[in-house]
Write an enzyme that holds these catalytic residues in place. Structure first.
Site, PDB file in Angstrom:
ATOM      1  N   ASP A 485       0.871  -1.185   0.000  1.00  0.00           N
ATOM      2  CA  ASP A 485       0.000   0.000   0.000  1.00  0.00           C
ATOM      3  C   ASP A 485       0.906   1.232   0.000  1.00  0.00           C
ATOM      4  O   ASP A 485       1.871   1.310   0.774  1.00  0.00           O
ATOM      5  CB  ASP A 485      -0.912   0.018   1.226  1.00  0.00           C
ATOM      6  CG  ASP A 485      -1.862   1.193   1.195  1.00  0.00           C
ATOM      7  OD1 ASP A 485      -2.902   1.077   0.522  1.00  0.00           O
ATOM      8  OD2 ASP A 485      -1.552   2.216   1.834  1.00  0.00           O
ATOM      9  N   ILE A 486       0.642   2.181  -0.922  1.00  0.00           N
ATOM     10  CA  ILE A 486       1.449   3.402  -0.995  1.00  0.00           C
ATOM     11  C   ILE A 486       1.071   4.312   0.186  1.00  0.00           C
ATOM     12  O   ILE A 486      -0.099   4.688   0.343  1.00  0.00           O
ATOM     13  CB  ILE A 486       1.223   4.131  -2.331  1.00  0.00           C
ATOM     14  CG1 ILE A 486       1.599   3.205  -3.512  1.00  0.00           C
ATOM     15  CG2 ILE A 486       2.043   5.418  -2.389  1.00  0.00           C
ATOM     16  CD1 ILE A 486       1.313   3.791  -4.876  1.00  0.00           C
ATOM     17  N   GLU A 528      -4.531   2.286  -4.630  1.00  0.00           N
ATOM     18  CA  GLU A 528      -3.079   2.386  -4.516  1.00  0.00           C
ATOM     19  C   GLU A 528      -2.462   1.134  -3.921  1.00  0.00           C
ATOM     20  O   GLU A 528      -1.300   1.132  -3.510  1.00  0.00           O
ATOM     21  CB  GLU A 528      -2.687   3.605  -3.674  1.00  0.00           C
ATOM     22  CG  GLU A 528      -3.065   3.524  -2.201  1.00  0.00           C
ATOM     23  CD  GLU A 528      -4.460   4.052  -1.930  1.00  0.00           C
ATOM     24  OE1 GLU A 528      -4.742   4.428  -0.785  1.00  0.00           O
ATOM     25  OE2 GLU A 528      -5.294   4.092  -2.858  1.00  0.00           O
TER      26      GLU A 528
END
Length: 612
Positions: A485-486, A528
């Site tokens: 996950d960004i 994302e």
């Protein structure tokens, strides 16, 4: 006895002899002829010599004594004939010159006690009778020989009717004409390919307006040439069928032998019969090849229409090409048209050459030529003497559909003229019938890839990843899933905008692609969040990969971002489900986010470990 009586007696005996004449009685005839002379004229012995033009000498054909030479050189002298004659016997000779037939010399001996003397009148009687009787026998032998020749021609025609192989026809043509004319030399000058290993008098005809053989071939008429130096007569008889001329039969008649009009007529009939036989067997073999080719294309079309994958289609076509012409290289090239440009993909199933720099250069040149000519290309001496590639025989077949050239197939060989025109025409038909299957398979793969690929990142979709994990858990031994996950991605969008946010996601996706192996599956999990499934990989290896990717993302993204990662695994020695597997990875990711982000958390079956 009067001279008239002697003459009548000789004619009576010879008349009886002529009634017994048969094709196989030459020796018997000459033997009886000399006996008749001995009987009528009371000779001590008599003999007949006939000229042999082959050896240019006289040969003994019959004699009532063994004191004569069997062969004497021209001119004949008494001394050259006699070996040893009993004392007192006088030797004389009578030359005879029949109107038709072989000239010769009669030799006779007169006993010392013989009452009558052979004078000029008796000599003239013998000479006239020999010339008369030999002229009659010559005409009879000509008639018999003609009958034999026509019988051989009839038998040859019957043999031609049952032969279905061109090689057998050629052998029969040569052997038959040689049996009819054993003293003539025979050659076949053919316009078609023939088997050079047969060791037969067969040559390829050299067409030129200046040669007599060419005139025979081009006009379809028998030509005769007198060879001045050898003094031979050459007959050139065209092998003529209904649809064309297939070659020329060359017959060389030695200068000593006389060519009869009847022989010329028979040779013409024979050559026409031979031409029809060649034409018939050629059409028969061509029809068999055509039926075989049509059956091959039909079977191939059925297989291509059975919804094969692209790899199966290329394998099927490649196998057929290898069986037909045995090329050294085969290439399947697809034209990716777009924005007015042409880019080319080498389809799996092509040989290694097309993946090399020289192969790419060749594809570019070949594509340009195919697009310009818009037709198949066939060359037996490609770039001879200074080519860019080490191949001399080439065939290129465009894959044309709906007026567009969607690609092309290439066959190459190191040898010059390795492919025949029949190979070219058959493969052209095969590619024509398989192009639609090729294009449909390529489009199907594109659609399948589009359906299973995320448009933004070009990673696989979430559904594709789920499907592959379920398949692997059903038959594999272990696997590891990494969820990324960004961190603080909303702030990136708020600060730089959604376009830059999308670019960041693509940057992260590219880093992931560069770090995984061919068997690994990278996917966009959602938003994302990105994921990697590592089949047959343990948990710790997955953690190391996640940490390596985190480091690269932190150092090489712009604007700079970090990742949080959750790692989980499964093993077939513990009862598990895909749902629980996903949940463990998701929990590990949640924990990584809650522990301050930019870290990796692994979640095994029994424990949770933070790896920052």
């Amino acid at each position: 006895m009067s001279r008239k009586k002697l003459q009548d007696n000789l004619k009576i005996l010879n008349y009886e002899l002529l009634g017994k004449l048969s094709p196989k009685s030459k020796e018997y005839f000459y033997e009886k002829l000399t006996k008749n002379l001995n009987t009528v004229f009371d000779f001590a012995f008599s003999a007949i010599y006939i000229i042999d033009k082959w050896s240019n000498s006289y040969k003994l054909v019959s004699s009532s004594t063994d004191v004569l030479n069997s062969q004497v050189d021209i001119p004949v002298e008494k001394s050259s004939i006699v070996k040893e004659v009993p004392q007192g016997i006088r030797i004389d000779t009578i030359p005879f010159y029949p109107t038709e037939g072989p000239i010769g010399i009669m030799v006779y001996g007169i006993n010392p006690n013989q009452q009558s003397i052979v004078d000029n009148e008796i000599t003239l009687i013998i000479k006239e009778e020999l010339e008369r009787i030999l002229s009659i026998t010559y005409q009879a032998s000509i008639s018999i020989a003609s009958e034999q020749k026509h019988q051989l021609l009839y038998e040859t025609i019957n043999k031609f009717l049952v032969l279905t192989n061109k090689t057998d026809i050629l052998i029969e043509i040569i052997s038959s004409i040689q049996s009819i004319y054993p003293n003539y030399d025979v050659n076949l000058l053919l316009s078609q390919d023939h088997d050079n290993s047969l060791n037969l008098p067969i040559k390829t005809i050299q067409l030129s307006d200046q040669t007599v053989s060419s005139q025979a071939y081009l006009t379809g008429e028998v030509q005769i040439e007198i060879q001045v130096e050898k003094k031979d007569t050459c007959i050139y008889a065209p092998l003529k069928g209904h649809q064309g001329v297939y070659g020329v039969l060359q017959i060389i008649v030695p200068n000593m032998l006389k060519l009869q009009d009847e022989d010329l007529d028979l040779i013409t009939k024979f050559s026409n019969t031979a031409g029809l036989a060649i034409e018939s067997v050629t059409l028969y073999q061509d029809s068999n090849h055509l039926v075989s080719d049509l059956r091959l294309i039909n079977d191939l079309t059925h297989q291509l229409n059975s919804h094969l994958q692209l790899t199966e289609i290329t394998r099927l076509i490649r196998d057929q090409i290898e069986q037909i012409c045995h090329p050294d290289e085969i290439g399947f090239i697809y034209n990716k048209q777009g924005n007015g440009t042409h880019q080319y993909d080498v389809i799996d199933g092509s040989t290694n050459f097309f993946g090399t720099l020289k192969g790419h250069g060749f594809i570019r040149d070949a594509a340009r030529e195919v697009l310009e000519r818009k037709e198949a290309i066939f060359s037996g001496d490609y770039h001879a003497g200074g080519g860019k590639i080490p191949y001399r025989s080439l065939m290129i077949f465009p894959m044309e559909n709906a007026g567009l050239i969607n690609g092309f197939l290439v066959a190459l060989s190191h040898e010059t003229y390795a492919f025949t025109f029949d190979h070219f025409k058959l493969l052209q038909s095969i590619i024509h019938h398989s192009t639609l299957a090729f294009i449909n398979a390529i489009l199907a793969e594109k659609l399948q890839k589009a359906a299973s690929t995320d448009y933004l990142t070009q990673l696989f979709s979430r559904s594709y990843l789920d499907e592959k994990i379920n398949e692997h858990m059903a038959k594999g031994e272990m696997g590891t899933l990494i969820l990324f996950d960004i961190d603080n991605f909303k702030q990136v969008n708020d600060k730089y905008g959604h376009y830059v946010g999308d670019e960041v996601i693509k940057q992260v996706a590219n880093i992931i692609i560069q770090n995984i192996e061919e068997q690994d599956i990278a996917a966009r999990w959602g938003g994302e969040e990105l994921a990697i499934y590592l089949p047959n990989t343990d948990l710790n290896t997955g953690v190391q990969l996640a940490r390596s990717i985190n480091t690269e993302v932190e150092n090489f993204t712009d604007p700079n971002v970090t990742l949080s990662a959750g790692v989980s695994n499964w093993s077939n020695d513990v009862e598990d489900t895909a749902r629980n597997f996903f949940i463990r990875a998701d929990k590990a990711l949640y924990e990584a986010k809650s522990y301050g982000k930019n870290c990796v958390v692994k979640y095994s079956f029994k424990e949770q470990v933070i790896d920052s």
